[in-house]
Design an enzyme around this catalytic site. Structure first.
Site, mmCIF file in Angstrom:
data_model
loop_
_atom_site.group_PDB
_atom_site.id
_atom_site.type_symbol
_atom_site.label_atom_id
_atom_site.label_comp_id
_atom_site.label_asym_id
_atom_site.label_seq_id
_atom_site.Cartn_x
_atom_site.Cartn_y
_atom_site.Cartn_z
ATOM 1 N N TYR A 100 -12.925 9.825 -63.162
ATOM 2 C CA TYR A 100 -14.013 10.616 -63.746
ATOM 3 C C TYR A 100 -14.507 9.897 -65.010
ATOM 4 C CZ TYR A 100 -16.226 14.095 -66.688
ATOM 5 O OH TYR A 100 -17.101 14.716 -67.530
ATOM 6 N N ASP A 172 -4.232 13.580 -61.657
ATOM 7 C CA ASP A 172 -5.365 14.498 -61.835
ATOM 8 C C ASP A 172 -5.642 15.098 -60.453
ATOM 9 O OD1 ASP A 172 -7.871 15.677 -61.978
ATOM 10 O OD2 ASP A 172 -8.663 14.223 -63.413
ATOM 11 N N LYS A 197 -13.223 23.587 -62.472
ATOM 12 C CA LYS A 197 -13.712 23.319 -61.120
ATOM 13 C C LYS A 197 -13.144 24.340 -60.125
ATOM 14 C CE LYS A 197 -15.838 19.854 -63.038
ATOM 15 N NZ LYS A 197 -15.251 19.601 -64.313
HETATM 16 O O1 P1T Z 1 -15.015 18.947 -67.848
HETATM 17 P P1 P1T Z 1 -13.562 19.131 -68.139
HETATM 18 O O2 P1T Z 1 -13.045 20.483 -67.794
HETATM 19 O O3 P1T Z 1 -13.178 18.678 -69.512
HETATM 20 O O4 P1T Z 1 -12.756 18.177 -67.093
HETATM 21 C C1 P1T Z 1 -12.853 16.781 -67.096
HETATM 22 C C2 P1T Z 1 -12.576 16.245 -65.723
HETATM 23 C C3 P1T Z 1 -11.341 15.687 -65.450
HETATM 24 N N1 P1T Z 1 -11.028 15.219 -64.221
HETATM 25 C C4 P1T Z 1 -11.921 15.256 -63.210
HETATM 26 C C5 P1T Z 1 -11.539 14.700 -61.882
HETATM 27 C C6 P1T Z 1 -13.192 15.806 -63.420
HETATM 28 O O5 P1T Z 1 -14.044 15.836 -62.402
HETATM 29 C C7 P1T Z 1 -13.539 16.303 -64.705
HETATM 30 C C8 P1T Z 1 -14.893 16.850 -65.000
HETATM 31 N N2 P1T Z 1 -15.912 16.416 -64.110
HETATM 32 C C9 P1T Z 1 -17.231 16.711 -64.198
HETATM 33 C C10 P1T Z 1 -17.768 17.464 -65.154
HETATM 34 C C11 P1T Z 1 -18.083 16.120 -63.134
HETATM 35 O O6 P1T Z 1 -19.260 16.525 -62.959
HETATM 36 O O7 P1T Z 1 -17.578 15.231 -62.431
#
Ligand code: P1T
Length: 381
Positions: A100, A172, A197
């Protein structure tokens, strides 16, 4: 308990003060003390340390990931930050070259001057991965499936290597969720989530989580979180807990719809590659069948033309899919990684792994599949 029971009951009990079946939203910052240093309730002194609503969520998180301790954070990135702060100058962390964008940005920008060295590698090449391990290596961090290219890595095979070298291993698990994949059962030490998510599931909050296999490590991370402060508030803790109760039902439909969308795209004349682990054409389809219960709701694709204009035109035409950052909610979303989720990854790095200008990432929701396919069809004309 089986997983579908755990999402509802795991770690939960009626609220001890009233018998309320759902843990209430304890909207309080502090708790009364009888005498200095002697709180009325021994578990609760100040809400940065503990809050009953957050505790209920943390027990649910530990239960569904088969861990010893769950911790709820103000965002996914706050959870990652809390873990990385455990390491010091001179330590080395091996991670993947497809992550990410926000995780990549944190590792390369925020920890740039920390003295912690990050290696970004293709974790499917286990020989190269193992050759990087030295006496300074402390942590291995993976994402599987990856955001946005849906690459998989073999969690059990990596765990064998990290166990041999006595390294911590974090996964993750945002894209898969514990409904599809349980990294701790496969040998990982820590699971991280953007609970924003699928766990929350309704695109109405930002939250993160860490779950540890070992209670002692969980205690250390809780101290780190308490001392730095990135906790999840009671209202959002309640909402994530509520989201988890339908995780199994939502994921089942995300998987059914994701598979149909991927098959539809693979048969569309404008589409070049479809990245979805449920397709036999996916390079890790066999690993996905072994490691995951099903294949999830995330699908990426690009265009035969290779033109960014085709991606933009598609994203401007969609009607039921919404063009927006994020993923994992009940509604379908579409994302243009180079301008949105992965805008912080340098051009050469993203092209190296295949994040091209014409790449689109879909978070397939749980709407009626016919409406979703009709929407994609009209937007691809
Ligand atoms: O946005 P947050 O809750 O801080 O999470 C970060 C994060 C960590 N790991 C993965 C695999 C993620 O997809 C994300 C956040 N991703 C998005 C906002 C996106 O649009 O891909």
């Amino acid at each position: 308990m089986k997983f579908n029971t755990k999402v509802i009951h795991g770690g939960q009990k009626p609220d001890p003060s009233t018998g309320a079946v759902m843990t209430p939203i304890y909207q309080t910052s502090t708790y009364a003390q009888i005498s200095p240093g002697q709180p009325m309730h021994s578990d609760y002194e100040y809400a940065r340390a503990t809050n009953p609503t957050r505790t209920a969520l943390e027990h649910a998180l530990a239960s569904i990931e088969n861990g010893a301790r769950g911790l709820a954070f103000s965002s996914g990135l706050a959870a990652t930050d809390c873990l990385i702060r455990m390491f010091k100058s001179g330590d080395e962390i091996i991670t993947m070259n497809d992550l990410y964008g926000g995780t990549y940005r944190m590792f390369t920008k925020i920890f740039k001057d920390s003295g912690i060295k990050f290696h970004f590698v293709d974790m499917n090449d286990l020989e190269i991965f193992e050759s990087l391990i030295n006496e300074n290596t402390k942590l291995v961090w993976v994402e599987t499936p990856t955001n946005p290219l849906m690459k998989l890595v073999d969690i059990a095979a990596i765990a064998e290597i990290t166990t041999k070298h006595k390294l911590l291993f974090a996964v993750d698990n945002t894209f898969a969720t514990p409904y599809l994949q349980k990294p701790l059962d496969l040998g990982a030490d820590i699971v991280m989530h953007s609970a924003t998510k699928y766990l929350g599931g309704h695109s109405d909050l930002i939250a993160g989580a860490l779950v540890t296999k070992d209670a002692e490590l969980g205690k250390k991370l809780h101290f780190q979180q308490f001392a730095t402060g990135a906790i999840l508030g009671p209202m959002d803790s309640f909402l994530v807990l509520r989201g988890i109760k339908t995780l199994h039902l939502r994921m089942q439909r995300h998987c059914e719809n994701g598979q149909k969308v991927a098959e539809f795209l693979e048969n569309n004349s404008k589409v070049k590659n479809v990245y979805y682990p449920g397709l036999p054409s996916h390079p890790s389809h066999e690993l996905a069948k072994k490691q995951m219960k099903d294949f999830g709701g995330m699908v990426s694709f690009n265009f035969k033309s290779g033109e960014m204009e085709d991606a933009i035109s598609f994203l401007e035409k969609i009607k039921i899919f919404t063009l927006a950052e994020s993923l994992g909610g009940v509604e379908s979303l579409a994302n243009h990684p180079i301008n949105m989720s992965h805008a912080s990854v340098p051009v050469d790095k993203r092209l190296e792994v295949g994040i091209t200008d014409d790449l689109i990432r879909l978070s397939v929701g749980i709407e009626d599949i016919d409406d979703l396919l009709d929407d994609l069809e009209q937007a691809l004309v």
